[in-house]
Motif scaffolding. Structure first.
Motif, PDB file in Angstrom:
ATOM      1  N   LYS A 112     -13.882  -3.748   7.705  1.00 23.32           N
ATOM      2  CA  LYS A 112     -13.633  -4.782   8.716  1.00 23.32           C
ATOM      3  C   LYS A 112     -12.641  -5.827   8.188  1.00 23.32           C
ATOM      4  N   TRP A 113     -12.719  -6.102   6.899  1.00 28.28           N
ATOM      5  CA  TRP A 113     -11.812  -7.056   6.272  1.00 28.28           C
ATOM      6  C   TRP A 113     -10.384  -6.532   6.319  1.00 28.28           C
ATOM      7  N   LEU A 114     -10.193  -5.260   6.020  1.00 27.41           N
ATOM      8  CA  LEU A 114      -8.862  -4.664   6.068  1.00 27.41           C
ATOM      9  C   LEU A 114      -8.285  -4.714   7.479  1.00 27.41           C
ATOM     10  N   LEU A 115      -9.119  -4.423   8.472  1.00 27.30           N
ATOM     11  CA  LEU A 115      -8.638  -4.480   9.854  1.00 27.30           C
ATOM     12  C   LEU A 115      -8.298  -5.913  10.260  1.00 27.30           C
ATOM     13  N   ALA A 116      -9.086  -6.879   9.789  1.00 28.41           N
ATOM     14  CA  ALA A 116      -8.801  -8.283  10.101  1.00 28.41           C
ATOM     15  C   ALA A 116      -7.464  -8.703   9.502  1.00 28.41           C
ATOM     16  N   LEU A 117      -7.166  -8.242   8.288  1.00 23.53           N
ATOM     17  CA  LEU A 117      -5.879  -8.546   7.658  1.00 23.53           C
ATOM     18  C   LEU A 117      -4.730  -7.906   8.435  1.00 23.53           C
ATOM     19  N   HIS A 118      -4.949  -6.686   8.928  1.00 24.09           N
ATOM     20  CA  HIS A 118      -3.920  -5.998   9.733  1.00 24.09           C
ATOM     21  C   HIS A 118      -3.679  -6.753  11.042  1.00 24.09           C
ATOM     22  N   ASP A 119      -4.767  -7.146  11.707  1.00 23.03           N
ATOM     23  CA  ASP A 119      -4.637  -7.842  12.994  1.00 23.03           C
ATOM     24  C   ASP A 119      -3.959  -9.203  12.835  1.00 23.03           C
ATOM     25  N   ALA A 120      -4.130  -9.821  11.661  1.00 15.44           N
ATOM     26  CA  ALA A 120      -3.521 -11.132  11.407  1.00 15.44           C
ATOM     27  C   ALA A 120      -2.088 -11.005  10.901  1.00 15.44           C
ATOM     28  N   GLY A 121      -1.608  -9.780  10.721  1.00 18.05           N
ATOM     29  CA  GLY A 121      -0.255  -9.560  10.241  1.00 18.05           C
ATOM     30  C   GLY A 121      -0.091  -9.708   8.742  1.00 18.05           C
ATOM     31  N   LYS A 122      -1.208  -9.859   8.011  1.00 15.73           N
ATOM     32  CA  LYS A 122      -1.131 -10.023   6.558  1.00 15.73           C
ATOM     33  C   LYS A 122      -1.048  -8.683   5.837  1.00 15.73           C
ATOM     34  N   GLU A 123      -1.422  -7.635   6.525  1.00 18.55           N
ATOM     35  CA  GLU A 123      -1.254  -6.263   6.046  1.00 18.55           C
ATOM     36  C   GLU A 123      -0.749  -5.436   7.213  1.00 18.55           C
ATOM     37  N   THR A 124      -0.050  -4.358   6.902  1.00 16.81           N
ATOM     38  CA  THR A 124       0.416  -3.465   7.958  1.00 16.81           C
ATOM     39  C   THR A 124       0.059  -2.034   7.568  1.00 16.81           C
ATOM     40  N   PHE A 125      -0.782  -1.415   8.382  1.00 15.51           N
ATOM     41  CA  PHE A 125      -1.237  -0.059   8.104  1.00 15.51           C
ATOM     42  C   PHE A 125      -0.731   0.883   9.198  1.00 15.51           C
ATOM     43  N   GLY A 126      -0.440   2.096   8.815  1.00 15.29           N
ATOM     44  CA  GLY A 126      -0.005   3.106   9.779  1.00 15.29           C
ATOM     45  C   GLY A 126      -1.167   3.631  10.591  1.00 15.29           C
ATOM     46  N   GLU A 127      -0.856   4.449  11.606  1.00 14.05           N
ATOM     47  CA  GLU A 127      -1.891   4.974  12.493  1.00 14.05           C
ATOM     48  C   GLU A 127      -2.905   5.822  11.741  1.00 14.05           C
ATOM     49  N   THR A 128      -2.433   6.581  10.767  1.00 13.47           N
ATOM     50  CA  THR A 128      -3.354   7.436  10.001  1.00 13.47           C
ATOM     51  C   THR A 128      -4.336   6.598   9.207  1.00 13.47           C
ATOM     52  N   GLN A 129      -3.819   5.547   8.570  1.00 15.94           N
ATOM     53  CA  GLN A 129      -4.705   4.660   7.806  1.00 15.94           C
ATOM     54  C   GLN A 129      -5.713   3.973   8.726  1.00 15.94           C
ATOM     55  N   LEU A 130      -5.226   3.463   9.860  1.00 16.27           N
ATOM     56  CA  LEU A 130      -6.129   2.776  10.780  1.00 16.27           C
ATOM     57  C   LEU A 130      -7.211   3.710  11.293  1.00 16.27           C
ATOM     58  N   ASP A 131      -6.832   4.946  11.567  1.00 16.29           N
ATOM     59  CA  ASP A 131      -7.822   5.930  12.024  1.00 16.29           C
ATOM     60  C   ASP A 131      -8.873   6.174  10.936  1.00 16.29           C
ATOM     61  N   ASN A 132      -8.400   6.221   9.688  1.00 16.47           N
ATOM     62  CA  ASN A 132      -9.307   6.431   8.565  1.00 16.47           C
ATOM     63  C   ASN A 132     -10.296   5.277   8.438  1.00 16.47           C
ATOM     64  N   TYR A 133      -9.820   4.052   8.719  1.00 16.76           N
ATOM     65  CA  TYR A 133     -10.676   2.881   8.594  1.00 16.76           C
ATOM     66  C   TYR A 133     -11.627   2.717   9.783  1.00 16.76           C
ATOM     67  N   GLU A 134     -11.186   3.148  10.965  1.00 14.46           N
ATOM     68  CA  GLU A 134     -11.919   2.820  12.186  1.00 14.46           C
ATOM     69  C   GLU A 134     -12.911   3.887  12.633  1.00 14.46           C
ATOM     70  N   ASN A 135     -12.617   5.135  12.382  1.00 12.78           N
ATOM     71  CA  ASN A 135     -13.489   6.218  12.847  1.00 12.78           C
ATOM     72  C   ASN A 135     -14.313   6.747  11.678  1.00 12.78           C
ATOM     73  N   ILE A 136     -15.564   6.375  11.677  1.00 16.84           N
ATOM     74  CA  ILE A 136     -16.412   6.588  10.510  1.00 16.84           C
ATOM     75  C   ILE A 136     -17.465   7.658  10.793  1.00 16.84           C
ATOM     76  N   GLU A 137     -17.571   8.611   9.875  1.00 17.09           N
ATOM     77  CA  GLU A 137     -18.658   9.580   9.963  1.00 17.09           C
ATOM     78  C   GLU A 137     -19.875   8.994   9.246  1.00 17.09           C
ATOM     79  N   CYS A 138     -20.938   8.797   9.989  1.00 18.54           N
ATOM     80  CA  CYS A 138     -22.140   8.162   9.452  1.00 18.54           C
ATOM     81  C   CYS A 138     -23.320   9.127   9.520  1.00 18.54           C
TER      82      CYS A 138
END
Length: 372
Positions: A112-138
């Motif tokens: 969630k911290w990584l996504l917050a940094l991306h949304d604030a423009g402090k980090e920029t992640f590609g679609e593959t990275q974002l998918d890796n962070y957002e879609n979690i197998e639990c």
């Protein structure tokens, strides 16, 4: 009662979007921050402010989430140990399912911290990275079928004796909670990967701290950080006996002595001076004087300190220390001019410390010999 041997059958794979994962606001880790846990009602877990407060707590330095976040950023999220969740029992306005994290709050916080940094423009992640962070197998825990202890056992197996260990107080709290479900001491120990002896010790220490919490005068001082005092007390038979610990009653029974002991753990209410027992290991020194009334009187005096109590004890019991002083005196006398000239800095420091200790001891003796 059997320990949760059917847990594997109660866990099934499930894909969850990160936005649907709720950090646990009642995480046992939060007692490490020195605060008492006031349970958040289940129905409020998804409140934005509750989740934000939980997120901020999880980012505290003591939980090492920064290191985990940076590792995920470098290597991606590798779900080798899948996050365990349970269905949230509350409801949302859009009827969407939410899941409470049972095991993996640090990892979810890092994501969630990584996504917050991306949304604030402090980090920029590609679609593959974002998918890796957002879609979690639990792994979804069927908590309707599982014993209530399962939500403690699952994180306990990792954190009581494994990955990012819980502190002593958190372990003890887990032991206490499992004992209260009706599990035997042996079952609790087995569930958490502890020896029965260690689990029983943690249980007693937790009860001792809870007893202090219930005290009318000193209860406000009974924070989790005080737990280590009771670890030391229960390790020392004479202090444990002096306070009247009873396994049958699960508490200390010497009420007056217990109140006095509590008063030694807290600052002086009149002038705010340091406690007579300023740290948990002070209990070790207390055990040396607890059975000597003269030494205890030196501790109890308004200006009394533990060092003065120890000094008084040593005055009254020369058989315990005199041979060592005689030996040290002989060693000093044996220092020839050649040895003195050849001393290095480390040796000089030891001799200097001996001199300071002797001067301090003689000064304490002078104070002790004055009429009180």
């Amino acid at each position: 009662m059997t320990v949760n041997s059917n847990l594997p059958q109660l866990l099934k794979p499930i894909h969850v979007n990160l936005s649907d994962l709720l950090l646990d606001p009642n995480n046992p880790r939060f007692s490490e921050l020195g605060e008492d846990i006031n349970p958040v009602p289940e129905g409020r877990f998804a409140d934005e402010r509750v989740q934000l407060s939980t997120f901020e707590k999880m980012r505290h330095d003591s939980f090492d989430v920064v290191e985990l976040r940076d590792t995920i950023k470098s290597l991606g999220f590798l779900p080798m140990d899948r996050i365990v969740v349970r269905a949230w029992k509350g409801t949302t306005s859009d009827g969407k399912n939410k899941y409470v994290v049972v095991e993996g709050n640090r990892r979810v916080t890092a994501l969630k911290w990584l996504l917050a940094l991306h949304d604030a423009g402090k980090e920029t992640f590609g679609e593959t990275q974002l998918d890796n962070y957002e879609n979690i197998e639990c792994l979804l825990l069927d908590d309707a079928a599982a014993q209530t202890s399962a939500t403690l056992i699952l994180p306990g197996l990792r954190h009581v004796s494994g990955v990012k260990e819980w502190g002593a107080y958190q372990k003890a709290k887990a032991v206490f909670a499992l004992r209260r479900t009706g599990m035997t001491p042996q079952e609790v120990a087995q569930s958490l990967g502890l020896s029965t002896r260690a689990a029983n010790s943690a249980y007693r220490c937790f009860l001792a701290l809870e007893q202090m919490k219930a005290h009318d005068e000193f209860g406000e001082f009974a924070e989790p950080k005080m737990y280590s005092y009771f670890e030391e007390v229960l390790k020392r038979p004479n202090v444990k006996t002096w306070l009247g610990w009873s396994d049958e009653k699960e508490c200390f029974t010497s009420v007056d002595r217990l109140s006095e002991f509590y008063s030694w753990l807290v600052p002086n209410p009149e002038d705010g001076s340091a406690p007579k027992l300023p740290e948990a290991k002070s209990v070790r020194d207390l055990s040396q004087v607890i059975d000597d009334e003269n030494a205890l009187d030196s501790l109890r005096a308004p200006e009394g300190t533990l060092s003065r109590a120890l000094a008084r004890y040593e005055v009254d019991h020369p058989e315990d220390w005199l041979p060592k002083i005689v030996a040290a005196s002989g060693a000093v006398k044996s220092l020839t001019p050649e040895k003195l000239r050849g001393m290095d800095e480390a040796a000089l420091k030891v001799v200097s410390q001996l001199q300071q200790n002797l001067e301090r001891a003689l000064a304490d003796r002078t104070l002790l010999m004055k009429p009180q």
